[in-house]
Design a protein around this motif. Sequence first.
Motif, PDB file in Angstrom:
ATOM      1  N   GLY A 128     133.367 -21.677  95.138  1.00  0.00           N
ATOM      2  CA  GLY A 128     132.484 -22.730  94.686  1.00  0.00           C
ATOM      3  C   GLY A 128     131.330 -22.917  95.657  1.00  0.00           C
ATOM      4  N   PRO A 129     130.445 -23.873  95.372  1.00  0.00           N
ATOM      5  CA  PRO A 129     130.588 -24.871  94.306  1.00  0.00           C
ATOM      6  C   PRO A 129     130.229 -24.308  92.940  1.00  0.00           C
ATOM      7  CG  PRO A 129     128.505 -25.194  95.424  1.00  0.00           C
ATOM      8  CD  PRO A 129     129.221 -24.102  96.175  1.00  0.00           C
ATOM      9  N   ASP A 130     130.836 -24.861  91.903  1.00  0.00           N
ATOM     10  CA  ASP A 130     130.486 -24.492  90.546  1.00  0.00           C
ATOM     11  C   ASP A 130     129.139 -25.104  90.190  1.00  0.00           C
ATOM     12  OD1 ASP A 130     131.461 -23.479  87.746  1.00  0.00           O
ATOM     13  OD2 ASP A 130     130.747 -25.526  87.411  1.00  0.00           O
ATOM     14  N   LEU A 162     128.040 -26.689  87.660  1.00  0.00           N
ATOM     15  CA  LEU A 162     128.044 -28.037  87.093  1.00  0.00           C
ATOM     16  C   LEU A 162     128.208 -29.081  88.189  1.00  0.00           C
ATOM     17  CD1 LEU A 162     130.184 -27.495  83.857  1.00  0.00           C
ATOM     18  CD2 LEU A 162     127.714 -27.235  84.190  1.00  0.00           C
ATOM     19  N   ASP A 163     129.110 -28.825  89.140  1.00  0.00           N
ATOM     20  CA  ASP A 163     129.263 -29.737  90.271  1.00  0.00           C
ATOM     21  C   ASP A 163     128.012 -29.734  91.153  1.00  0.00           C
ATOM     22  OD1 ASP A 163     131.880 -30.279  89.445  1.00  0.00           O
ATOM     23  OD2 ASP A 163     132.698 -28.637  90.637  1.00  0.00           O
ATOM     24  N   HIS A 164     127.399 -28.568  91.276  1.00  0.00           N
ATOM     25  CA  HIS A 164     126.205 -28.452  92.114  1.00  0.00           C
ATOM     26  C   HIS A 164     125.035 -29.233  91.519  1.00  0.00           C
ATOM     27  CE1 HIS A 164     123.820 -26.808  95.292  1.00  0.00           C
ATOM     28  NE2 HIS A 164     123.013 -26.148  94.486  1.00  0.00           N
ATOM     29  N   LYS A 223     124.696 -30.352  80.935  1.00  0.00           N
ATOM     30  CA  LYS A 223     124.990 -31.163  82.111  1.00  0.00           C
ATOM     31  C   LYS A 223     123.699 -31.678  82.746  1.00  0.00           C
ATOM     32  CE  LYS A 223     127.493 -32.770  85.553  1.00  0.00           C
ATOM     33  NZ  LYS A 223     128.466 -33.883  85.383  1.00  0.00           N
ATOM     34  N   GLN A 258     125.310 -31.919  89.825  1.00  0.00           N
ATOM     35  CA  GLN A 258     125.605 -33.316  90.140  1.00  0.00           C
ATOM     36  C   GLN A 258     125.139 -33.647  91.557  1.00  0.00           C
ATOM     37  OE1 GLN A 258     127.236 -35.758  88.063  1.00  0.00           O
ATOM     38  NE2 GLN A 258     126.519 -37.130  89.698  1.00  0.00           N
ATOM     39  N   ALA A 259     125.444 -32.742  92.491  1.00  0.00           N
ATOM     40  CA  ALA A 259     125.044 -32.962  93.885  1.00  0.00           C
ATOM     41  C   ALA A 259     123.528 -32.966  94.038  1.00  0.00           C
ATOM     42  CB  ALA A 259     125.666 -31.884  94.769  1.00  0.00           C
ATOM     43  N   GLN A 294     129.303 -19.750  89.105  1.00  0.00           N
ATOM     44  CA  GLN A 294     129.453 -20.151  87.713  1.00  0.00           C
ATOM     45  C   GLN A 294     130.569 -19.316  87.082  1.00  0.00           C
ATOM     46  OE1 GLN A 294     125.398 -18.258  86.390  1.00  0.00           O
ATOM     47  NE2 GLN A 294     126.891 -17.835  84.764  1.00  0.00           N
ATOM     48  N   SER A 301     125.002 -21.452  94.018  1.00  0.00           N
ATOM     49  CA  SER A 301     126.261 -21.936  93.446  1.00  0.00           C
ATOM     50  C   SER A 301     126.869 -20.841  92.581  1.00  0.00           C
ATOM     51  CB  SER A 301     126.044 -23.205  92.616  1.00  0.00           C
ATOM     52  OG  SER A 301     125.334 -22.908  91.432  1.00  0.00           O
ATOM     53  N   GLU A 344     122.198 -36.258  92.841  1.00  0.00           N
ATOM     54  CA  GLU A 344     122.426 -37.325  93.816  1.00  0.00           C
ATOM     55  C   GLU A 344     121.493 -37.198  95.017  1.00  0.00           C
ATOM     56  OE1 GLU A 344     126.574 -37.001  94.666  1.00  0.00           O
ATOM     57  OE2 GLU A 344     127.188 -37.677  92.664  1.00  0.00           O
TER      58      GLU A 344
END
Length: 287
Positions: A205-207, A209-211, A248, A213-214, A194, A192, A217
């Motif tokens: 991306g992905p950034d 922080l979003d990564h 995060k 989250q993924a 940053q 990812s 999940e």
Amino acid sequence: MAYGSPDRLADVPADYADIRGGREVAPEHLEDLVDRYRRLGIEESNPLNAITEETRTRLAARLGLDVFTGMKHWTPHIDEAAGRAVAGGADTVVGLVLAPHYSALSIAGYREQLERGLAGRARLEFVESWHDDPGFVALLADRIRGTDRHVVFTAHSLPARILAQGDPYRDQLLETSALVAEAADVSDWSFSFQSESPTGEPWLGPDILDHLQALHEAGSDRVLVCPVGFVSDHLEIRWDIDTEAREKAHELGIDLERIAMPNAEPRFVAVLAAIVQQRLAAPAGTR
């Protein structure tokens, strides 16, 4: 050569103005940057500059050659370093940026500044990229070998328009990550970006922080961050990873760790020395 970092908190506005290169400085962005340095405890002394100087000193001792530090956006500037090298009698200068991966938006700028500083007074041997250097790969592989965590390799994001321009930056980053994972016998990994800047255009991306989250999940709750695009404890490491990403991760219930950065440790200095020596020894037609 390195990007440059303010010596103390009071220098942050001047440093940011240099980065902006005459473009308007948004007060809120400057305030945010000052606050980050303040929260990291950087008031009168920036440890990153001390790391860079220690790297320079150790590299000079290992090579038995003069080594000068040139900063893209701080002092001593690259043209100053070039002038000092020529004044000291250098007829050949090796340009080495403390960033392993090439992009026209980053490394090319270092070369342009160095060429202007030399002004044809010495032959330039410029290292465009060292993203696949075996010593560098082995050093990072040793940092992640044996981990039972999901490894996330990271690097500074750049505007997404570089892909349409055929820039090799993202491909080199993915190649480094794959080489390190293979050398360490690690199969559970991802990549990812940053440290995206607020420029109003899409960035790669992905950034991170979003990564995160993924990953949460997908069921990952133990993560080891390996920043392949950085070699020192930059603001982007201490803030973007150690502060924002860690916060995060905590929110998501992820146990996040990161590798120790190479900084000025002797093994990393030996990697840099080998890159310089290989550059000087290479036949002219392969440089």
